[in-house]
Motif scaffolding. Structure first.
Motif, mmCIF file in Angstrom:
data_model
loop_
_atom_site.group_PDB
_atom_site.id
_atom_site.type_symbol
_atom_site.label_atom_id
_atom_site.label_comp_id
_atom_site.label_asym_id
_atom_site.label_seq_id
_atom_site.Cartn_x
_atom_site.Cartn_y
_atom_site.Cartn_z
ATOM 1 N N SER A 276 0.808 -1.221 0.000
ATOM 2 C CA SER A 276 0.000 0.000 0.000
ATOM 3 C C SER A 276 0.842 1.273 0.000
ATOM 4 O O SER A 276 0.310 2.374 0.133
ATOM 5 C CB SER A 276 -0.939 0.016 1.214
ATOM 6 O OG SER A 276 -0.195 0.030 2.431
ATOM 7 N N SER A 277 2.164 1.152 -0.161
ATOM 8 C CA SER A 277 3.016 2.337 -0.120
ATOM 9 C C SER A 277 2.869 3.162 -1.393
ATOM 10 O O SER A 277 2.519 2.652 -2.457
ATOM 11 C CB SER A 277 4.479 1.941 0.097
ATOM 12 O OG SER A 277 4.959 1.188 -0.997
ATOM 13 N N ASP A 278 3.147 4.436 -1.263
ATOM 14 C CA ASP A 278 2.999 5.403 -2.348
ATOM 15 C C ASP A 278 4.357 5.641 -3.009
ATOM 16 O O ASP A 278 5.257 6.230 -2.407
ATOM 17 C CB ASP A 278 2.437 6.705 -1.776
ATOM 18 C CG ASP A 278 2.183 7.764 -2.828
ATOM 19 O OD1 ASP A 278 2.612 7.586 -3.986
ATOM 20 O OD2 ASP A 278 1.562 8.795 -2.494
ATOM 21 N N ALA A 279 4.503 5.197 -4.254
ATOM 22 C CA ALA A 279 5.784 5.318 -4.946
ATOM 23 C C ALA A 279 6.235 6.773 -5.046
ATOM 24 O O ALA A 279 7.429 7.080 -4.911
ATOM 25 C CB ALA A 279 5.686 4.699 -6.338
ATOM 26 N N ALA A 280 5.288 7.679 -5.262
ATOM 27 C CA ALA A 280 5.649 9.093 -5.416
ATOM 28 C C ALA A 280 6.239 9.650 -4.132
ATOM 29 O O ALA A 280 7.177 10.464 -4.172
ATOM 30 C CB ALA A 280 4.413 9.899 -5.822
ATOM 31 N N GLU A 281 5.722 9.211 -2.980
ATOM 32 C CA GLU A 281 6.248 9.713 -1.718
ATOM 33 C C GLU A 281 7.677 9.236 -1.489
ATOM 34 O O GLU A 281 8.513 9.987 -0.970
ATOM 35 C CB GLU A 281 5.360 9.302 -0.558
ATOM 36 C CG GLU A 281 5.798 9.906 0.758
ATOM 37 C CD GLU A 281 4.804 9.684 1.877
ATOM 38 O OE1 GLU A 281 4.908 10.404 2.877
ATOM 39 O OE2 GLU A 281 3.960 8.789 1.757
ATOM 40 N N TRP A 282 7.972 8.012 -1.884
ATOM 41 C CA TRP A 282 9.345 7.531 -1.768
ATOM 42 C C TRP A 282 10.264 8.358 -2.669
ATOM 43 O O TRP A 282 11.365 8.732 -2.260
ATOM 44 C CB TRP A 282 9.418 6.045 -2.125
ATOM 45 C CG TRP A 282 8.862 5.155 -1.065
ATOM 46 C CD1 TRP A 282 7.577 5.120 -0.613
ATOM 47 C CD2 TRP A 282 9.568 4.173 -0.313
ATOM 48 N NE1 TRP A 282 7.431 4.171 0.370
ATOM 49 C CE2 TRP A 282 8.638 3.570 0.568
ATOM 50 C CE3 TRP A 282 10.891 3.732 -0.301
ATOM 51 C CZ2 TRP A 282 8.995 2.552 1.453
ATOM 52 C CZ3 TRP A 282 11.253 2.703 0.570
ATOM 53 C CH2 TRP A 282 10.312 2.127 1.445
ATOM 54 N N SER A 283 9.811 8.665 -3.862
ATOM 55 C CA SER A 283 10.615 9.500 -4.759
ATOM 56 C C SER A 283 10.847 10.878 -4.162
ATOM 57 O O SER A 283 11.949 11.443 -4.268
ATOM 58 C CB SER A 283 9.918 9.630 -6.119
ATOM 59 O OG SER A 283 9.859 8.379 -6.773
ATOM 60 N N ASP A 284 9.822 11.409 -3.506
ATOM 61 C CA ASP A 284 9.954 12.722 -2.876
ATOM 62 C C ASP A 284 10.962 12.713 -1.729
ATOM 63 O O ASP A 284 11.505 13.767 -1.359
ATOM 64 C CB ASP A 284 8.597 13.202 -2.349
ATOM 65 C CG ASP A 284 7.624 13.561 -3.464
ATOM 66 O OD1 ASP A 284 8.078 13.733 -4.606
ATOM 67 O OD2 ASP A 284 6.406 13.637 -3.188
ATOM 68 N N ASN A 285 11.191 11.532 -1.152
ATOM 69 C CA ASN A 285 12.126 11.402 -0.025
ATOM 70 C C ASN A 285 13.434 10.731 -0.436
ATOM 71 O O ASN A 285 14.196 10.271 0.419
ATOM 72 C CB ASN A 285 11.472 10.599 1.102
ATOM 73 C CG ASN A 285 10.426 11.401 1.853
ATOM 74 O OD1 ASN A 285 10.752 12.156 2.766
ATOM 75 N ND2 ASN A 285 9.167 11.256 1.453
ATOM 76 N N ALA A 286 13.689 10.697 -1.731
ATOM 77 C CA ALA A 286 14.881 10.004 -2.227
ATOM 78 C C ALA A 286 16.172 10.598 -1.691
ATOM 79 O O ALA A 286 17.186 9.895 -1.590
ATOM 80 C CB ALA A 286 14.897 10.023 -3.752
ATOM 81 N N SER A 287 16.172 11.874 -1.299
ATOM 82 C CA SER A 287 17.403 12.514 -0.839
ATOM 83 C C SER A 287 18.003 11.810 0.361
ATOM 84 O O SER A 287 19.228 11.796 0.536
ATOM 85 C CB SER A 287 17.143 13.985 -0.505
ATOM 86 O OG SER A 287 16.181 14.101 0.539
ATOM 87 N N TRP A 288 17.159 11.213 1.212
ATOM 88 C CA TRP A 288 17.699 10.495 2.374
ATOM 89 C C TRP A 288 17.461 8.987 2.306
ATOM 90 O O TRP A 288 18.146 8.216 2.981
ATOM 91 C CB TRP A 288 17.133 11.062 3.676
ATOM 92 C CG TRP A 288 15.651 10.874 3.874
ATOM 93 C CD1 TRP A 288 14.652 11.690 3.446
ATOM 94 C CD2 TRP A 288 15.011 9.797 4.574
ATOM 95 N NE1 TRP A 288 13.420 11.196 3.827
ATOM 96 C CE2 TRP A 288 13.618 10.048 4.526
ATOM 97 C CE3 TRP A 288 15.472 8.665 5.244
ATOM 98 C CZ2 TRP A 288 12.679 9.192 5.099
ATOM 99 C CZ3 TRP A 288 14.540 7.809 5.817
ATOM 100 C CH2 TRP A 288 13.161 8.075 5.751
ATOM 101 N N LEU A 289 16.510 8.557 1.467
ATOM 102 C CA LEU A 289 16.263 7.122 1.341
ATOM 103 C C LEU A 289 17.274 6.429 0.430
ATOM 104 O O LEU A 289 17.728 5.317 0.708
ATOM 105 C CB LEU A 289 14.853 6.886 0.779
ATOM 106 C CG LEU A 289 13.664 7.143 1.685
ATOM 107 C CD1 LEU A 289 12.366 7.053 0.892
ATOM 108 C CD2 LEU A 289 13.642 6.153 2.848
ATOM 109 N N ASP A 290 17.624 7.075 -0.671
ATOM 110 C CA ASP A 290 18.453 6.472 -1.707
ATOM 111 C C ASP A 290 19.935 6.777 -1.437
ATOM 112 O O ASP A 290 20.315 7.939 -1.289
ATOM 113 C CB ASP A 290 18.025 7.056 -3.058
ATOM 114 C CG ASP A 290 18.664 6.387 -4.252
ATOM 115 O OD1 ASP A 290 19.253 5.303 -4.090
ATOM 116 O OD2 ASP A 290 18.577 6.957 -5.356
ATOM 117 N N PRO A 291 20.822 5.789 -1.366
ATOM 118 C CA PRO A 291 20.602 4.370 -1.648
ATOM 119 C C PRO A 291 20.512 3.483 -0.402
ATOM 120 O O PRO A 291 20.369 2.278 -0.516
ATOM 121 C CB PRO A 291 21.854 4.008 -2.437
ATOM 122 C CG PRO A 291 22.929 4.814 -1.741
ATOM 123 C CD PRO A 291 22.266 6.121 -1.329
ATOM 124 N N THR A 292 20.610 4.089 0.803
ATOM 125 C CA THR A 292 20.719 3.272 2.014
ATOM 126 C C THR A 292 19.463 2.461 2.289
ATOM 127 O O THR A 292 19.538 1.284 2.682
ATOM 128 C CB THR A 292 21.023 4.176 3.225
ATOM 129 O OG1 THR A 292 22.206 4.924 2.956
ATOM 130 C CG2 THR A 292 21.220 3.352 4.487
#
Length: 296
Positions: free
Chosen positions: A31-47
């Motif tokens: 149920s996660s929102d792909a767009a929200e993960w993209s919006d938080n990529a600055s701290w999520l990606d790549p860890t």
């Protein structure tokens, strides 16, 4: 060099067994929102997430605890040589986990207590090791604390899932057969500093381990969360949750308790070592600060 976290008079050492990516965000959290993960990529990606592949890097981690004169091991990871075709990276795994654990503790006989927060393949694997063609308890002196509800469920459903049966047969029953298992339900006091507390949903007996000593506290959260994005959205259930409704309720309860008490959260699978402090953030939570680990 092993890294140490001290909580009051309790010493905690995280021990990484495995790290890698075998599942995507969309599969792990349907149920996660792909767009929200993209919006938080600055701290999520790549860890914590790969923006390129949608994969979620995960760790398999144990915790070695020295408390009240006891040596306690919380969760035992995947294990070596286990037949796990359902998760190819875990299948026939061969790591130096046990030698690194023994570097830390001296010998397998030093372990007094093993706590399994729940009975899943990546939390019970090193309960046993292969000796002369037989799966034997890895820690011959230890009492293995197992969640009774999980044991009952897995025992009752034997024959319905070959993969689950294999985990039960090679990593759970051998410690029961030697008389080393002790089953807990609800709340179980381990010593004056450590208590196991039920957090059902991910599995029937899923639990967390609370450490309280000298005015400080920490919580080893098992599988109530797999990624920091679930802190912001506790309502997002894992594909592996046996009872998503109960899992969401347990997740909210535990995270609220951790944040309100100022406890250190110690996750099992985050793609970064160390603990963290939480703060309430709207209807969810966010990371206030990562807790630094110090060399022993």
């Amino acid at each position: 060099m092993p890294q140490l976290l001290r909580v009051g008079e309790v010493d905690i050492v995280p021990l990484l067994e495995w790290q890698g990516t075998f599942i995507t965000r969309g599969t792990l959290l349907p149920s996660s929102d792909a767009a929200e993960w993209s919006d938080n990529a600055s701290w999520l990606d790549p860890t914590f997430w790969s923006a390129q592949t949608d994969g979620v890097p995960l760790h398999s981690r144990s915790y070695v605890i020295r408390s009240d004169g006891q040596l306690i091991l919380v969760d035992t990871g995947i294990g070596n040589g286990k037949n796990r075709p359902q998760v190819p990276p875990f299948n026939g795994l061969d790591t130096d986990y046990l030698s690194r654990l023994c570097d830390e503790i001296g010998d397998v006989e030093a372990v007094d207590v093993v706590i399994n927060t729940h009975i899943h393949q990546d939390h019970v694997g090193w309960n046993t090791r292969l000796v002369d063609g037989q799966w034997r308890p890895t820690f011959p002196r230890a009492t293995y604390l197992l969640p009774g509800a999980d044991y009952e469920e897995w025992n009752r459903s034997r024959g319905s899932d070959a993969g689950a049966d294999e985990v039960f047969l090679d990593s759970v029953l051998p410690v029961v057969d030697t008389g080393q298992a002790s089953f807990y339900t609800g709340e179980r006091v381990v010593d004056q500093n450590i208590t196991i507390v039920a957090a059902p949903g991910h599995s029937p007996g899923s639990s967390v381990v609370m450490i309280v000593s000298a005015g400080e506290s920490a919580v080893i959260t098992g599988d109530i969360v797999h990624t920091p994005m679930q802190l912001a959205h506790p309502e997002q259930h894992l594909v592996f949750d046996a009872d998503p409704v109960r899992a969401v309720s347990s997740r909210r309860t535990v995270l609220a308790a951790v944040a309100d008490a100022g406890s250190i959260m110690l996750p099992a699978h985050f793609g970064r070592a160390g603990g963290l402090w939480l703060t309430r953030d709207g209807s969810g939570f966010s990371i206030a600060e990562w807790v630094p680990l110090t060399a022993e």
